[in-house]
Design a protein around this motif. Structure first.
Motif, PDB file in Angstrom:
ATOM      1  N   SER A  64     -10.106  30.123 -61.893  1.00 28.59           N
ATOM      2  CA  SER A  64      -8.784  30.250 -61.968  1.00 28.59           C
ATOM      3  C   SER A  64      -8.349  30.020 -63.392  1.00 28.59           C
ATOM      4  CB  SER A  64      -8.052  29.385 -60.976  1.00 28.59           C
ATOM      5  OG  SER A  64      -8.025  27.833 -61.402  1.00 28.59           O
ATOM      6  N   ARG A  65      -7.194  30.317 -63.563  1.00 28.08           N
ATOM      7  CA  ARG A  65      -6.713  30.419 -65.326  1.00 28.08           C
ATOM      8  C   ARG A  65      -6.495  28.893 -65.306  1.00 28.08           C
ATOM      9  NH1 ARG A  65      -6.220  34.188 -68.223  1.00 28.08           N
ATOM     10  NH2 ARG A  65      -4.784  35.435 -68.887  1.00 28.08           N
ATOM     11  N   ASN A  66      -6.120  28.129 -64.398  1.00 31.17           N
ATOM     12  CA  ASN A  66      -5.576  26.763 -64.347  1.00 31.17           C
ATOM     13  C   ASN A  66      -6.832  25.938 -64.898  1.00 31.17           C
ATOM     14  OD1 ASN A  66      -3.119  27.074 -63.940  1.00 31.17           O
ATOM     15  ND2 ASN A  66      -3.328  26.620 -61.745  1.00 31.17           N
ATOM     16  N   ALA A  67      -8.105  26.516 -64.559  1.00 31.76           N
ATOM     17  CA  ALA A  67      -9.207  25.649 -64.740  1.00 31.76           C
ATOM     18  C   ALA A  67      -9.601  25.541 -66.371  1.00 31.76           C
ATOM     19  CB  ALA A  67     -10.329  26.586 -64.476  1.00 31.76           C
ATOM     20  N   PHE A  68      -8.808  26.223 -67.236  1.00 35.25           N
ATOM     21  CA  PHE A  68      -9.046  26.052 -68.801  1.00 35.25           C
ATOM     22  C   PHE A  68      -7.928  25.367 -69.284  1.00 35.25           C
ATOM     23  CE2 PHE A  68     -11.130  30.163 -67.045  1.00 35.25           C
ATOM     24  CZ  PHE A  68     -12.152  29.737 -67.548  1.00 35.25           C
ATOM     25  N   ARG A  69      -6.927  24.871 -68.685  1.00 32.97           N
ATOM     26  CA  ARG A  69      -5.963  24.170 -69.293  1.00 32.97           C
ATOM     27  C   ARG A  69      -6.321  22.930 -69.534  1.00 32.97           C
ATOM     28  NH1 ARG A  69      -0.984  26.625 -65.866  1.00 32.97           N
ATOM     29  NH2 ARG A  69      -0.811  28.652 -66.821  1.00 32.97           N
ATOM     30  N   LYS A  70      -6.072  22.130 -70.650  1.00 35.25           N
ATOM     31  CA  LYS A  70      -6.389  20.842 -71.003  1.00 35.25           C
ATOM     32  C   LYS A  70      -5.303  19.748 -70.336  1.00 35.25           C
ATOM     33  CE  LYS A  70      -6.128  20.002 -75.159  1.00 35.25           C
ATOM     34  NZ  LYS A  70      -6.383  19.707 -76.643  1.00 35.25           N
ATOM     35  N   SER A  71      -5.888  18.902 -69.476  1.00 32.55           N
ATOM     36  CA  SER A  71      -4.876  17.947 -68.643  1.00 32.55           C
ATOM     37  C   SER A  71      -4.395  16.873 -69.559  1.00 32.55           C
ATOM     38  CB  SER A  71      -5.408  17.633 -67.669  1.00 32.55           C
ATOM     39  OG  SER A  71      -6.570  16.772 -68.138  1.00 32.55           O
ATOM     40  N   ARG A  72      -3.544  16.081 -69.451  1.00 31.60           N
ATOM     41  CA  ARG A  72      -3.132  14.949 -70.292  1.00 31.60           C
ATOM     42  C   ARG A  72      -4.417  14.000 -70.372  1.00 31.60           C
ATOM     43  NH1 ARG A  72       0.895  12.470 -72.635  1.00 31.60           N
ATOM     44  NH2 ARG A  72       0.973  10.077 -72.865  1.00 31.60           N
ATOM     45  N   ALA A  73      -5.074  13.893 -69.453  1.00 33.10           N
ATOM     46  CA  ALA A  73      -6.184  13.205 -69.043  1.00 33.10           C
ATOM     47  C   ALA A  73      -7.223  13.406 -70.236  1.00 33.10           C
ATOM     48  CB  ALA A  73      -6.760  12.881 -67.881  1.00 33.10           C
ATOM     49  N   ASP A  74      -7.443  14.818 -70.169  1.00 34.91           N
ATOM     50  CA  ASP A  74      -8.409  15.393 -71.076  1.00 34.91           C
ATOM     51  C   ASP A  74      -8.038  15.078 -72.710  1.00 34.91           C
ATOM     52  OD1 ASP A  74     -10.041  16.496 -69.077  1.00 34.91           O
ATOM     53  OD2 ASP A  74      -8.844  18.600 -69.503  1.00 34.91           O
ATOM     54  N   SER A  75      -6.874  15.150 -72.698  1.00 32.42           N
ATOM     55  CA  SER A  75      -6.101  15.102 -74.431  1.00 32.42           C
ATOM     56  C   SER A  75      -6.336  13.615 -74.595  1.00 32.42           C
ATOM     57  CB  SER A  75      -4.868  15.442 -74.299  1.00 32.42           C
ATOM     58  OG  SER A  75      -4.534  16.854 -73.994  1.00 32.42           O
ATOM     59  N   ASP A  76      -6.128  12.699 -73.603  1.00 30.80           N
ATOM     60  CA  ASP A  76      -6.452  11.179 -74.010  1.00 30.80           C
ATOM     61  C   ASP A  76      -7.650  10.931 -74.249  1.00 30.80           C
ATOM     62  OD1 ASP A  76      -3.543  11.101 -73.718  1.00 30.80           O
ATOM     63  OD2 ASP A  76      -4.130  10.045 -71.550  1.00 30.80           O
ATOM     64  N   TRP A  77      -8.598  11.552 -73.672  1.00 27.57           N
ATOM     65  CA  TRP A  77      -9.979  11.442 -73.885  1.00 27.57           C
ATOM     66  C   TRP A  77     -10.502  11.748 -75.137  1.00 27.57           C
ATOM     67  CZ3 TRP A  77     -14.415  14.469 -74.198  1.00 27.57           C
ATOM     68  CH2 TRP A  77     -15.544  13.648 -73.974  1.00 27.57           C
ATOM     69  N   LEU A  78     -10.120  13.069 -75.512  1.00 31.35           N
ATOM     70  CA  LEU A  78     -10.444  13.538 -76.724  1.00 31.35           C
ATOM     71  C   LEU A  78      -9.810  12.804 -77.942  1.00 31.35           C
ATOM     72  CD1 LEU A  78      -9.949  17.469 -75.769  1.00 31.35           C
ATOM     73  CD2 LEU A  78     -12.010  16.280 -76.177  1.00 31.35           C
ATOM     74  N   ALA A  79      -8.732  12.320 -77.746  1.00 35.00           N
ATOM     75  CA  ALA A  79      -8.054  11.402 -79.032  1.00 35.00           C
ATOM     76  C   ALA A  79      -8.513   9.836 -78.880  1.00 35.00           C
ATOM     77  CB  ALA A  79      -6.662  11.696 -78.505  1.00 35.00           C
ATOM     78  N   ASP A  80      -9.367   9.558 -78.081  1.00 30.28           N
ATOM     79  CA  ASP A  80      -9.775   8.327 -78.117  1.00 30.28           C
ATOM     80  C   ASP A  80     -10.955   7.836 -79.028  1.00 30.28           C
ATOM     81  OD1 ASP A  80      -9.544   5.862 -77.008  1.00 30.28           O
ATOM     82  OD2 ASP A  80     -10.600   5.995 -75.248  1.00 30.28           O
ATOM     83  N   ARG A  81     -10.838   6.747 -79.414  1.00 34.41           N
ATOM     84  CA  ARG A  81     -11.739   6.207 -80.420  1.00 34.41           C
ATOM     85  C   ARG A  81     -13.098   5.758 -79.668  1.00 34.41           C
ATOM     86  NH1 ARG A  81     -11.237   7.225 -85.284  1.00 34.41           N
ATOM     87  NH2 ARG A  81     -12.226   5.118 -86.139  1.00 34.41           N
ATOM     88  N   PRO A  82     -14.272   5.683 -80.277  1.00 37.23           N
ATOM     89  CA  PRO A  82     -15.401   5.220 -79.816  1.00 37.23           C
ATOM     90  C   PRO A  82     -15.173   3.525 -79.243  1.00 37.23           C
ATOM     91  CG  PRO A  82     -15.976   6.150 -81.915  1.00 37.23           C
ATOM     92  CD  PRO A  82     -14.394   6.207 -81.827  1.00 37.23           C
ATOM     93  N   ALA A  83     -15.701   3.312 -78.215  1.00 38.61           N
ATOM     94  CA  ALA A  83     -15.645   1.986 -77.502  1.00 38.61           C
ATOM     95  C   ALA A  83     -16.869   1.067 -77.829  1.00 38.61           C
ATOM     96  CB  ALA A  83     -15.434   2.237 -76.154  1.00 38.61           C
ATOM     97  N   GLY A  84     -18.006   1.628 -78.187  1.00 41.52           N
ATOM     98  CA  GLY A  84     -19.018   0.588 -78.347  1.00 41.52           C
ATOM     99  C   GLY A  84     -19.871   1.316 -79.621  1.00 41.52           C
ATOM    100  N   LYS A  85     -21.187   1.432 -79.596  1.00 39.51           N
ATOM    101  CA  LYS A  85     -22.123   1.971 -80.601  1.00 39.51           C
ATOM    102  C   LYS A  85     -22.647   3.383 -80.463  1.00 39.51           C
ATOM    103  CE  LYS A  85     -23.657  -2.631 -81.429  1.00 39.51           C
ATOM    104  NZ  LYS A  85     -24.884  -3.554 -81.707  1.00 39.51           N
ATOM    105  N   GLU A  86     -21.549   4.338 -80.099  1.00 40.30           N
ATOM    106  CA  GLU A  86     -21.944   5.572 -80.095  1.00 40.30           C
ATOM    107  C   GLU A  86     -22.150   6.372 -81.042  1.00 40.30           C
ATOM    108  OE1 GLU A  86     -18.943   4.334 -78.620  1.00 40.30           O
ATOM    109  OE2 GLU A  86     -18.916   4.799 -76.683  1.00 40.30           O
ATOM    110  N   ALA A  87     -23.198   7.168 -81.027  1.00 43.45           N
ATOM    111  CA  ALA A  87     -23.787   7.940 -82.399  1.00 43.45           C
ATOM    112  C   ALA A  87     -22.830   9.172 -82.272  1.00 43.45           C
ATOM    113  CB  ALA A  87     -25.012   8.227 -82.283  1.00 43.45           C
ATOM    114  N   ILE A  88     -21.898   9.418 -83.212  1.00 43.81           N
ATOM    115  CA  ILE A  88     -21.219  10.777 -83.184  1.00 43.81           C
ATOM    116  C   ILE A  88     -21.519  11.549 -84.432  1.00 43.81           C
ATOM    117  CG2 ILE A  88     -18.799  11.372 -83.713  1.00 43.81           C
ATOM    118  CD1 ILE A  88     -17.741   9.137 -82.352  1.00 43.81           C
TER     119      ILE A  88
END
Length: 88
Positions: A64-88
């Motif tokens: 569905s078209r809605n499957a490609f919309r970025k939710s607020r939770a998606d945006s928050d997750w994408l904007a979040d900083r690393p929480a541990g020793k993740e390799a980026i």
């Protein structure tokens, strides 16, 4: 063991297979089979089915078209900083 007779049909030779035998190996009229020889025996096996392949366009057309919309939770997750020793 069932017995059947080989008979001519056009340019081929055909044989009847009892329905019960077909049911035992999950075959029916129209099923594809592989035929070979092992020793002095004629061997018939169900043909291997290849997995269906789809293009990306075919897969996405089922969403569905809605499957490609970025939710607020998606945006928050994408904007979040690393929480541990993740390799980026």
């Amino acid at each position: 063991m069932p017995v059947t007779t080989l008979r001519a049909a056009g340019g081929a030779v055909v044989m009847s297979v009892p329905k019960r035998l077909l049911e035992m190996v999950n075959l029916r009229v129209g099923s594809k089979v592989e035929i070979g020889v092992k020793g002095d025996a004629l061997v018939v096996n169900p043909a291997r089915q290849s997995k269906p392949r789809y293009t990306l366009e075919e897969v996405l057309s089922q969403c569905s078209r809605n499957a490609f919309r970025k939710s607020r939770a998606d945006s928050d997750w994408l904007a979040d900083r690393p929480a541990g020793k993740e390799a980026i």
